[in-house]
Design a protein around this motif. Sequence first.
Motif, PDB file in Angstrom:
ATOM      1  N   PHE A 173       1.921 -78.565  17.822  1.00 52.93           N
ATOM      2  CA  PHE A 173       0.929 -79.160  16.943  1.00 52.93           C
ATOM      3  C   PHE A 173       1.199 -78.638  15.530  1.00 52.93           C
ATOM      4  O   PHE A 173       0.574 -77.684  15.076  1.00 52.93           O
ATOM      5  CB  PHE A 173      -0.489 -78.783  17.380  1.00 52.93           C
ATOM      6  N   GLY A 174       2.152 -79.258  14.843  1.00 55.21           N
ATOM      7  CA  GLY A 174       2.537 -78.771  13.527  1.00 55.21           C
ATOM      8  C   GLY A 174       3.203 -77.417  13.646  1.00 55.21           C
ATOM      9  O   GLY A 174       4.188 -77.254  14.382  1.00 55.21           O
ATOM     10  N   ASN A 175       2.649 -76.408  12.967  1.00 56.67           N
ATOM     11  CA  ASN A 175       3.205 -75.062  13.018  1.00 56.67           C
ATOM     12  C   ASN A 175       2.627 -74.245  14.173  1.00 56.67           C
ATOM     13  O   ASN A 175       2.953 -73.073  14.327  1.00 56.67           O
ATOM     14  CB  ASN A 175       2.950 -74.329  11.689  1.00 56.67           C
ATOM     15  N   ALA A 176       1.758 -74.859  14.969  1.00 59.28           N
ATOM     16  CA  ALA A 176       1.159 -74.179  16.117  1.00 59.28           C
ATOM     17  C   ALA A 176       1.749 -74.733  17.407  1.00 59.28           C
ATOM     18  O   ALA A 176       2.108 -75.911  17.497  1.00 59.28           O
ATOM     19  CB  ALA A 176      -0.352 -74.365  16.103  1.00 59.28           C
ATOM     20  N   ARG A 177       1.868 -73.859  18.413  1.00 62.24           N
ATOM     21  CA  ARG A 177       2.409 -74.248  19.706  1.00 62.24           C
ATOM     22  C   ARG A 177       1.506 -73.704  20.810  1.00 62.24           C
ATOM     23  O   ARG A 177       1.195 -72.516  20.827  1.00 62.24           O
ATOM     24  CB  ARG A 177       3.831 -73.717  19.879  1.00 62.24           C
ATOM     25  N   LEU A 178       1.093 -74.587  21.690  1.00 63.25           N
ATOM     26  CA  LEU A 178       0.244 -74.220  22.829  1.00 63.25           C
ATOM     27  C   LEU A 178       1.091 -74.233  24.090  1.00 63.25           C
ATOM     28  O   LEU A 178       1.827 -75.190  24.346  1.00 63.25           O
ATOM     29  CB  LEU A 178      -0.918 -75.208  22.962  1.00 63.25           C
ATOM     30  N   ARG A 179       0.996 -73.154  24.885  1.00 66.81           N
ATOM     31  CA  ARG A 179       1.735 -73.080  26.145  1.00 66.81           C
ATOM     32  C   ARG A 179       0.771 -72.792  27.292  1.00 66.81           C
ATOM     33  O   ARG A 179       0.457 -71.635  27.586  1.00 66.81           O
ATOM     34  CB  ARG A 179       2.830 -72.008  26.088  1.00 66.81           C
ATOM     35  N   ASP A 197      -1.403 -69.782  26.033  1.00 71.17           N
ATOM     36  CA  ASP A 197      -1.136 -68.983  24.840  1.00 71.17           C
ATOM     37  C   ASP A 197      -0.933 -69.924  23.663  1.00 71.17           C
ATOM     38  O   ASP A 197      -0.259 -70.955  23.781  1.00 71.17           O
ATOM     39  CB  ASP A 197       0.109 -68.119  25.027  1.00 71.17           C
ATOM     40  N   LEU A 198      -1.517 -69.562  22.513  1.00 71.89           N
ATOM     41  CA  LEU A 198      -1.421 -70.361  21.294  1.00 71.89           C
ATOM     42  C   LEU A 198      -0.772 -69.515  20.216  1.00 71.89           C
ATOM     43  O   LEU A 198      -1.258 -68.420  19.896  1.00 71.89           O
ATOM     44  CB  LEU A 198      -2.808 -70.826  20.853  1.00 71.89           C
ATOM     45  N   THR A 199       0.347 -70.000  19.656  1.00 76.40           N
ATOM     46  CA  THR A 199       1.106 -69.261  18.654  1.00 76.40           C
ATOM     47  C   THR A 199       1.082 -70.006  17.328  1.00 76.40           C
ATOM     48  O   THR A 199       1.350 -71.216  17.282  1.00 76.40           O
ATOM     49  CB  THR A 199       2.572 -69.076  19.103  1.00 76.40           C
ATOM     50  N   PHE A 200       0.776 -69.282  16.254  1.00 74.37           N
ATOM     51  CA  PHE A 200       0.825 -69.816  14.901  1.00 74.37           C
ATOM     52  C   PHE A 200       2.002 -69.152  14.193  1.00 74.37           C
ATOM     53  O   PHE A 200       1.965 -67.961  13.910  1.00 74.37           O
ATOM     54  CB  PHE A 200      -0.478 -69.527  14.147  1.00 74.37           C
ATOM     55  N   GLY A 201       3.045 -69.916  13.915  1.00 75.77           N
ATOM     56  CA  GLY A 201       4.241 -69.353  13.320  1.00 75.77           C
ATOM     57  C   GLY A 201       5.442 -69.570  14.213  1.00 75.77           C
ATOM     58  O   GLY A 201       5.396 -70.310  15.208  1.00 75.77           O
ATOM     59  N   SER A 202       6.540 -68.901  13.897  1.00 74.59           N
ATOM     60  CA  SER A 202       7.813 -69.166  14.560  1.00 74.59           C
ATOM     61  C   SER A 202       8.103 -68.232  15.727  1.00 74.59           C
ATOM     62  O   SER A 202       9.138 -68.370  16.374  1.00 74.59           O
ATOM     63  CB  SER A 202       8.952 -69.062  13.538  1.00 74.59           C
ATOM     64  N   GLY A 265      -2.359 -61.067  19.143  1.00 74.17           N
ATOM     65  CA  GLY A 265      -1.260 -60.244  18.655  1.00 74.17           C
ATOM     66  C   GLY A 265      -0.677 -60.799  17.380  1.00 74.17           C
ATOM     67  O   GLY A 265      -1.009 -61.905  16.930  1.00 74.17           O
ATOM     68  N   MET A 266       0.195 -60.017  16.783  1.00 74.19           N
ATOM     69  CA  MET A 266       0.919 -60.456  15.596  1.00 74.19           C
ATOM     70  C   MET A 266       2.363 -59.984  15.697  1.00 74.19           C
ATOM     71  O   MET A 266       2.660 -58.948  16.305  1.00 74.19           O
ATOM     72  CB  MET A 266       0.267 -59.915  14.324  1.00 74.19           C
ATOM     73  N   ASN A 267       3.257 -60.763  15.106  1.00 72.38           N
ATOM     74  CA  ASN A 267       4.679 -60.450  15.141  1.00 72.38           C
ATOM     75  C   ASN A 267       5.262 -60.645  13.756  1.00 72.38           C
ATOM     76  O   ASN A 267       4.957 -61.628  13.064  1.00 72.38           O
ATOM     77  CB  ASN A 267       5.408 -61.363  16.131  1.00 72.38           C
ATOM     78  N   TRP A 268       6.071 -59.690  13.340  1.00 70.37           N
ATOM     79  CA  TRP A 268       6.813 -59.841  12.095  1.00 70.37           C
ATOM     80  C   TRP A 268       8.292 -59.723  12.401  1.00 70.37           C
ATOM     81  O   TRP A 268       8.723 -58.793  13.089  1.00 70.37           O
ATOM     82  CB  TRP A 268       6.430 -58.766  11.076  1.00 70.37           C
TER      83      TRP A 268
END
Length: 304
Positions: A173-179, A197-202, A265-268
Amino acid sequence: MKPLARLLALLTALTGLAMPAHAEERALLGWGRLFTNDVLGDGYDRWRTGAYTISIAYGPDWQGVAPDRFGQLLEFRLRSELIAPESLTAPAVNDRRFVGAFTLGVHSYSKLGASDLRAGLDLTFTGPQTGLGELQNTIHETFGLESSKVLDDQIPNNAYASLSAELSRELAFGNARLRPFLEVQAGVESFARVGADLTFGSYGRGALMARDITTGHLYQVIRSREDQGLSFLIGGDMAKVYSSEYLPEEDGFELTDTRTRLRAGMNWQGDNHGLFYGLTYLSEEFEAQTEGQMVGALQLRLFF
């Protein structure tokens, strides 16, 4: 040690069966590790208190997605976990027993239509034979903490085989991904679990991600060049647990109807290094457990 030898032989044989005779050239594709501990969460030392996992991916050249054929891409997993009563020095009579668990596993990842499939076998060894209780005592003594008083009442030496599988699908969904995912396991703990799980970013885009057993967080095993910058993620799941060797029925434990996990969580990710931190709420696992707990997860990635 004969049961251990037989189980290791079984694991080796199944690994061989998973690799077709005509398989293309294989290589080490990546490796990941994840450290979880409640000291990184709510600051206590209890229940699902700590674990360390190493995953090694082996297979043909990685193309950013799992291969079509099951058995081509393998993840070899080594995991140690400590599970404890609420107090290591004065446990309540109705609290759970101490568990030191060491797990060896092999899992395969493949596509199943538009979905992703993971399935594999884990061999879990428990009891004083793992040496994990003594290791924890050594660490506590190093930092001037009181030694554990529960090792004489820990889950005994044993070995358990577990079969597990997870079916998931990524929706963008744009820059978001739902799994969303569905997971089942039969073995040392037998359960059926559903979550997302829902991720915003790469984070995780084009990478091979494995799911942590304790927290449910996805952690990177095969690196992706698409993963750059800062990402955020949230997720949760619910499981019906049918049996648990960590909570023996003969000890009088009554399992809770369901187990819930809520995580964020967050990831860099930079060019040559990355950092992931996650926090997970774990609901009670047995009726006498006084409350849920918060567990932290940490992964540091360095590339040279």
